[in-house]
Each structure stands twice: as structure tokens, then as C-alpha cells.
Design an enzyme around this catalytic site. Structure first.
Site, short mmCIF file in Angstrom:
data_model
loop_
_atom_site.label_atom_id
_atom_site.label_comp_id
_atom_site.label_asym_id
_atom_site.label_seq_id
_atom_site.Cartn_x
_atom_site.Cartn_y
_atom_site.Cartn_z
N THR A 236 -9.27 -65.90 -4.17
CA THR A 236 -8.15 -65.81 -3.23
C THR A 236 -7.06 -66.76 -3.63
OG1 THR A 236 -7.52 -66.23 -0.97
CG2 THR A 236 -9.40 -67.16 -1.83
N GLU B 21 -5.71 -68.87 -1.70
CA GLU B 21 -5.81 -69.97 -0.70
C GLU B 21 -6.69 -71.03 -1.74
OE1 GLU B 21 -5.75 -70.56 2.64
OE2 GLU B 21 -4.58 -68.94 2.84
N TYR C 167 -12.99 -72.13 3.98
CA TYR C 167 -12.83 -70.60 3.40
C TYR C 167 -12.43 -71.11 1.93
CZ TYR C 167 -11.25 -66.36 1.72
OH TYR C 167 -10.77 -65.31 1.03
N LYS D 194 -14.67 -70.54 -1.62
CA LYS D 194 -14.23 -69.49 -2.72
C LYS D 194 -13.98 -70.16 -4.00
CE LYS D 194 -13.45 -65.32 -1.03
NZ LYS D 194 -14.08 -64.09 -1.74
#
Length: 355
Positions: free
Chosen positions: A132, A134, A155, A159
Site C-alpha cells: 500500500t 500508506e 495499518y 503492511k
């Protein structure tokens, strides 16, 4: 016939990917969690009961869980897949602050459980990890494969663990394991708690007279938003490449939440300032201000580029939510889909034949 396993098959990306693989002639196996209510609405149009009308079934669903190593091992050993697409996660950034331990267990450790299941089963499957944007967090834009990671949420941290574990299994065990570092991608199938779908769904409710206000958090956050079917095509192309690697996927354009509101409400001749209210509960403890992809490597290596960009994406999503409520809309979103004669157009407009 190739076989593929998809974790997260009932999500936005999983449902589009299942359609793509079925259209390519794959036998598709999806991992789903046991629940007391049906949670397969995104794939109901492509699933056939194996005890039904004699239709040939190429989509199979298996109960399993990323917190259960044995269930993962059983599925991988039974299916013997050619490709494994790992899309499942606790993927809501704001929720990860409220449930950090669960997010780490599912999103982070779930990845190593799946990779270890593949290793122990002795399969030679190709593995795709849904990474991601992010991961980049507060790193300055634009972000490419060479940009240092700076995650800003539980999160993103989970990841990041999954990203590095994928690389470790590639380099340590010689597995074909790739990371797709996908920037934000949306569609009418996007979950209703994600900001883009939250906006388009609320807009349809406002037009219908069923909702007065829409509550949001940070309107100045800028994201690189693309169309989800384009991005699952990138996943598949990535897995067909001769060598595994790590690839950024995005449009190369960034827009703020405020701009999304401008486009969505302006599309139906409303002023969002009359309806949107700010609720501090929706702000993150650590904000990510600006994510912008530099996807040149994906274009150069496996010839991928997006076909739907920001303005068209917004109109596709608004049209879809208006139609669900039986409301009239300008209809530009449908015209956009008709203009692009790609695989994703067929995915949106018809049930995939599995004969």
C-alpha cells in the site's frame, strides 16, 4: 487451466480480480471467513452453486482465516495453485488506531502465515502481496520504488512487515513473490466506510432526501486516486512478468478530499459546503498529508498504465450510487465506461460466463 487462490475475494479488489481471472480461463479459489450472515455480495453474480443447473463451476470458496495457519496450509495443499493473490487484511487506516493488535495480527502476521503455508506445502506458486501507498506515510511526494518508507499508522506498520516478509521469502527461499505498492483505488464496490464511497453514498442519500449532513475529518489530505479494475489488471500483469519484484501502481495525479467533494457535489449541481460537517473523531492521530505515485517502472517493465483518472472516477462512483437508489444522474459515468473497451468495462456491465 491455471489455478489461483485469492485471499480477500469478497472485497473490492478480490471481486474484480476474480472476474478478471475467470475471464482469462483460470480456476479460482477464494478464501472466506465463516460468518453468521452471508458476506459474499460482491461475488454473488459470478458464483455458481456446484449442485445447481449443471453449469461448469470455476469459482470455489473455502472457509479459512489468516489467524489460522492450519487452515491456510490445508487450502494451499489441496488446491496446489499456480498463483496466490494475498489481498485480505484489516485495511481501514483509521480503524487500525482503534484495533492495533488485531491489525498487526491479521495484516502483518497473516502474510507470513500464508507464505509459510506455501513453503511447507512445497508448492511453486507465484505470490502477490497487496502492499500500500500508506507505507510511504510522511515521505515527500512523488513516491516511487526508491522512496524510503515512513509509515504513520498501525495499518501501515503491519503492511511494512508484510512487505519485508515477502521480500525475505523471495530472497531467502527463492520464491516468486512480488509486492504491488498500490496507491488508493476506488470503485462503486468500495467499502462504505472509506472516504470516497462515504461521500458518493451520502450524496445519493442527500439527493434522495434521506440524509441532511455528511461528517468527515481532514479535507486537505491529498491522495492519488485511481479506478480499482485498472489496478487489479496491474496485479495480474505483475504476476505474468518473468521476474518478481516490487512495483508502485498509481495514476501520477493527486487530489484532496476537498477536491473530491467539489467534483462529486458539483456533478449534481449541489454545493457541498451546505451539507458537510467536520467531526474531530475522523482525524487520525498521525496524518498522512500527500501521497502521489511515480508509476514509471510499472509502465516500462510490464506495460501497465491507468485508463481512468480522477474526474471520471468520481462520476462513475456517483452515477452508481445514484442508480442504486433509483435516482436520475447526468449519466457521464456510464458514458465513460462505454468509452473504454477494456476488460473492466465488461466486468462492470455483465456477468462473466464460466462455460
Amino acid at each position: 487451466m491455471k489455478k489461483a487462490v485469492i485471499t480477500g475475494i469478497t472485497g473490492q479488489d478480490g471481486s474484480y480480480l476474480a472476474e478478471l481471472l475467470l475471464a482469462q480461463g483460470y480456476e479460482v479459489h477464494g478464501l472466506i471467513r465463516r460468518a453468521s450472515t452471508f458476506n459474499t455480495r460482491r461475488i454473488d453474480h459470478i458464483y455458481r452453486d456446484p449442485h445447481g443447473n449443471g453449469d461448469k463451476v470455476h469459482l470455489y470458496l473455502h472457509y479459512g482465516d489468516l489467524t489460522s495457519p492450519q487452515s491456510l496450509l490445508d487450502i494451499i495443499y489441496e488446491v496446489q495453485p499456480d498463483e496466490v493473490y494475498h489481498l485480505a487484511a484489516q485495511s481501514h487506516v483509521r480503524v487500525s488506531f482503534d484495533m492495533p493488535e488485531y491489525t498487526g495480527d491479521v495484516t502483518g502476521l497473516g502474510t507470513i502465515r500464508l507464505l509459510e503455508a506455501m513453503r511447507r506445502a512445497g508448492v511453486k506458486s507465484r505470490f502477490y502481496q497487496a502492499s500500500t501507498s500508506e507505507l510511504f506515510g510522511s515521505a515527500p511526494p512523488p513516491q516511487s520504488e526508491n522512496t524510503p518508507f515512513y509509515p504513520q499508522s498501525p495499518y501501515a506498520a503491519a503492511k511494512l512487515y508484510a512487505y519485508w516478509v515477502t521480500r525475505q521469502y523471495r530472497e531467502g527461499y527463492g520464491m516468486y513473490a512480488s509486492n504491488g505498492i498500490l496507491f488508493n483505488h476506488e470503485s462503486p464496490r468500495r467499502g462504505e466506510t472509506f472516504v470516497t464511497r462515504k461521500i458518493t453514498r451520502a450524496l445519493a442519500n442527500i439527493v434522495a432526501g434521506n440524509q441532511k449532513h455528511l461528517y468527515l475529518g481532514n479535507l486537505d489530505a491529498k491522495r492519488d486516486w485511481g479506478y480499482a479494475p485498472d489496478y487489479v489488471a496491474a496485479m495480474w500483469k505483475m504476476m505474468q512478468h518473468d521476474r518478481p519484484g516490487d512495483f508502485v501502481i498509481g495514476t501520477g495525479e493527486a487530489h484532496s478530499v476537498r477536491e473530491f467533494l467539489d467534483e462529486a457535489f458539483g456533478y449534481v449541481n449541489l454545493d457541498w459546503h451546505d451539507y458537510v460537517r467536520i467531526d474531530p473523531r475522523y482525524f487520525r492521530p498521525n496524518e498522512v498529508d500527500f501521497l502521489l505515485a511515480d508509476p514509471k517502472q510499472a509502465k516500462e517493465i510490464f506495460d501497465w498504465e491507468p485508463r481512468v483518472f480522477f474526474k471520471d472516477l468520481v462520476r462513475i462512483m456517483v452515477d452508481a450510487d445514484m442508480e442504486k437508489r433509483g435516482l436520475d444522474s447526468p449519466g457521464d459515468g456510464k458514458k465513460i465506461l462505454e468509452k473504454h473497451h477494456g476488460e473492466w468495462h465488461r466486468w462492470e456491465s455483465q456477468v462473466i460466463s464460466m462455460d
